[in-house]
Design an enzyme around this catalytic site. Structure first.
Site, mmCIF file in Angstrom:
data_model
loop_
_atom_site.group_PDB
_atom_site.id
_atom_site.type_symbol
_atom_site.label_atom_id
_atom_site.label_comp_id
_atom_site.label_asym_id
_atom_site.label_seq_id
_atom_site.Cartn_x
_atom_site.Cartn_y
_atom_site.Cartn_z
ATOM 1 N N ASP A 32 0.886 -1.172 0.000
ATOM 2 C CA ASP A 32 0.000 0.000 0.000
ATOM 3 C C ASP A 32 0.916 1.212 0.000
ATOM 4 O OD1 ASP A 32 -1.527 2.166 0.700
ATOM 5 O OD2 ASP A 32 -2.414 1.269 2.492
ATOM 6 N N TYR A 251 1.721 0.622 14.868
ATOM 7 C CA TYR A 251 0.737 0.499 13.798
ATOM 8 C C TYR A 251 1.204 1.134 12.497
ATOM 9 C CZ TYR A 251 -3.405 0.977 11.016
ATOM 10 O OH TYR A 251 -4.304 0.900 9.995
ATOM 11 N N LYS A 254 -2.715 -2.732 8.310
ATOM 12 C CA LYS A 254 -2.820 -4.187 8.476
ATOM 13 C C LYS A 254 -1.921 -4.875 7.461
ATOM 14 C CE LYS A 254 -5.194 -5.791 11.814
ATOM 15 N NZ LYS A 254 -4.568 -6.686 12.766
HETATM 16 C C1 F6R Z 1 -7.160 -0.030 8.249
HETATM 17 C C2 F6R Z 1 -7.115 1.258 7.564
HETATM 18 C C3 F6R Z 1 -8.061 2.310 7.984
HETATM 19 C C4 F6R Z 1 -7.387 3.370 8.805
HETATM 20 C C5 F6R Z 1 -8.355 4.517 9.167
HETATM 21 C C6 F6R Z 1 -7.698 5.634 9.918
HETATM 22 O O1 F6R Z 1 -6.175 -0.850 7.755
HETATM 23 O O2 F6R Z 1 -6.293 1.459 6.714
HETATM 24 O O3 F6R Z 1 -9.155 1.772 8.663
HETATM 25 O O4 F6R Z 1 -6.851 2.802 9.963
HETATM 26 O O5 F6R Z 1 -8.909 5.044 8.001
HETATM 27 O O6 F6R Z 1 -6.602 6.053 9.226
HETATM 28 P P1 F6R Z 1 -5.555 7.118 9.774
HETATM 29 O O7 F6R Z 1 -5.142 6.693 11.159
HETATM 30 O O8 F6R Z 1 -4.455 7.063 8.767
HETATM 31 O O9 F6R Z 1 -6.298 8.425 9.774
HETATM 32 MG MG MG Z 2 -4.606 -2.311 2.665
HETATM 33 MG MG MG Z 3 -3.665 0.659 4.023
#
Ligand code: F6R
Ligand code: MG
Ligand code: MG
Length: 401
Positions: A32, A251, A254
């Site tokens: 990603d 983190y 995933k």
């Molecule tokens: C899970 C994912 C999303 C982000 C969420 C918050 O793998 O990619 O659920 O965790 O959109 O994203 P941030 O913390 O980058 O604002």
């Molecule tokens: Mg992904």
């Molecule tokens: Mg992602």
């Protein structure tokens, strides 16, 4: 976004194949590196840049490629004769993702370069962020295989479908009907919590079925790494086992897994591998990688939506001959899967009804955001223990010591 034609396999890359008898390597490397409008799907320009680099720099290296996306992840499937973990092939994918990241930054995409955890490439992409699944195979005269990619979940999501498709005659009729499969399969299972190297165990189905199940019940810790035919010794499946969590120590998204599965003949039939996906079993991932949701079998090029999910899995079927791929067949496009998707939507809403409570959100060890730990540390200081005769006596006893 419109569907990209980039995903079509091309036989334009020359690669080097001196003899037809050479082994074929299937390598899929995914990352990603940026997404439109949150974590939902890459941009067209980003995909095009990745494809350009693979095609130009890979000319003398690989024979064919198929570039696709599932949610916010781009997967580069390549065929070549250089074996698994080949430095040049891995660098090709790394360079393509680095070039893609530059476009992602230029376009202001969200999470640009997210899965490239190290500044420079060394040896192969293991431990650098991208996920890898590879197999070096002796091509059969006809060689069908499936390529799966999942988003908003982790590698253990494939544990149950693989167990059912390779070891349970309720799903894999071949185990009782096809003499080539009577001996069963060997499962290589990895303990992904161990970070000093690859820690694996080989277990044989059917004799050690209960041991296999005892490990595979824990999707976060034990992950099927590969499966092998006990009749021929040939490799049947390869799964990416990367845990970004363990590489970065925090983190970073995933570990959206990819998987290759050979089918037919001494392996399960395509439909036997697909059948368990009808369950839409609940897996870890979904919003912020911290929830539980149904793994939803989806069409190729599916984006992410409801509650940053649901967790999705796509499947492309191919045949490969002398390293050249056919066009992909979308294994979850058949109308049968529409009703399965409706079931998955129902299961999603069902578990979302209880928000943060109990089984809907992952346990503390698996929560992908450290923020809650800080919150609990602050709250811990505000807890008060009510003084009773017993607590007073314990305190006094401690003072005396
Ligand atoms: C899970 C994912 C999303 C982000 C969420 C918050 O793998 O990619 O659920 O965790 O959109 O994203 P941030 O913390 O980058 O604002
Ligand atoms: Mg992904
Ligand atoms: Mg992602």
């Amino acid at each position: 976004m419109t569907r990209v034609s980039l995903g079509q396999s091309v036989a334009a890359l020359s690669g080097v194949r001196a003899e037809e008898s050479m082994k074929t390597t299937l390598s899929v490397i995914k990352a990603d590196v940026g997404s439109i409008g949150g974590h939902i799907q890459p941009s067209r320009r980003l995909l095009e840049r990745v494809a350009e680099v693979v095609d130009s720099a890979g000319k003398a290296l690989i024979q064919d490629r198929y570039i696709s996306y599932t949610g916010d992840d781009i997967a580069i499937l390549m065929t070549h004769t250089r074996g698994a973990s080949d430095e040049k092939v891995h660098k090709l994918a790394w360079d393509a993702f680095v070039a893609g990241t530059a476009i992602a930054k230029e376009e202001g995409l969200y999470g640009a370069g997210q899965d490239l955890l190290k500044d420079s490439f060394s040896g192969n992409v293991h431990g650098l962020g991208p996920a890898v699944a590879e197999m070096e195979i002796e091509e059969r005269p006809n060689e069908p295989f499936l390529f799966f990619a999942a988003d908003k979940t982790d590698p253990g999501a494939y544990n149950l479908p693989l167990y059912l498709g390779f070891a349970d005659p309720m799903y894999c009729a071949g185990l009782i009907l096809s003499p080539k499969m009577f001996k069963g399969f060997r499962f290589r299972i990895m303990d992904v919590n161990y970070t000093h190297g690859d820690k694996t165990i080989d277990l044989n189905a059917p004799e050690e079925l209960y041991d296999i199940a005892a490990l595979l019940r824990d999707n976060q810790r034990f992950v099927v790494e590969s499966i092998w035919s006990r009749e021929t010794g040939a490799q049947a499946a390869a799964v990416s086992t990367t845990r970004l969590h363990n590489i970065a120590g925090k983190y970073t998204g995933k570990d959206d897994p990819v998987m290759l599965v050979r089918v037919q003949g001494e392996f399960p039939a395509t439909g036997e591998v697909l059948a368990p996906f009808e369950k839409c079993h609940l897996v870890a991932g979904f919003m912020r990688g911290s929830h539980t949701g149904p793994l939803t079998p989806s069409r190729l090029y599916t984006d992410i939506s409801y509650f940053d999910g649901p967790p999705v899995v796509t499947g492309a079927a191919f045949c490969v001959h002398n390293g050249i791929l056919t066009e992909p067949a979308d294994v979850f496009a058949n109308p049968f899967w529409d009703s399965v998707r409706a079931k998955a939507a129902e299961k999603s809403v069902y578990i979302r009804e209880q928000g943060f409570s109990g089984a809907a959100m992952l346990g503390m060890d698996e929560l992908e955001y450290g923020g809650i730990v800080e919150k609990l540390t602050v709250l811990e200081k505000r807890f008060k223990v009510k003084e009773t005769k017993e607590t007073k006596e314990t305190k006094d006893a401690k003072k005396k010591k």
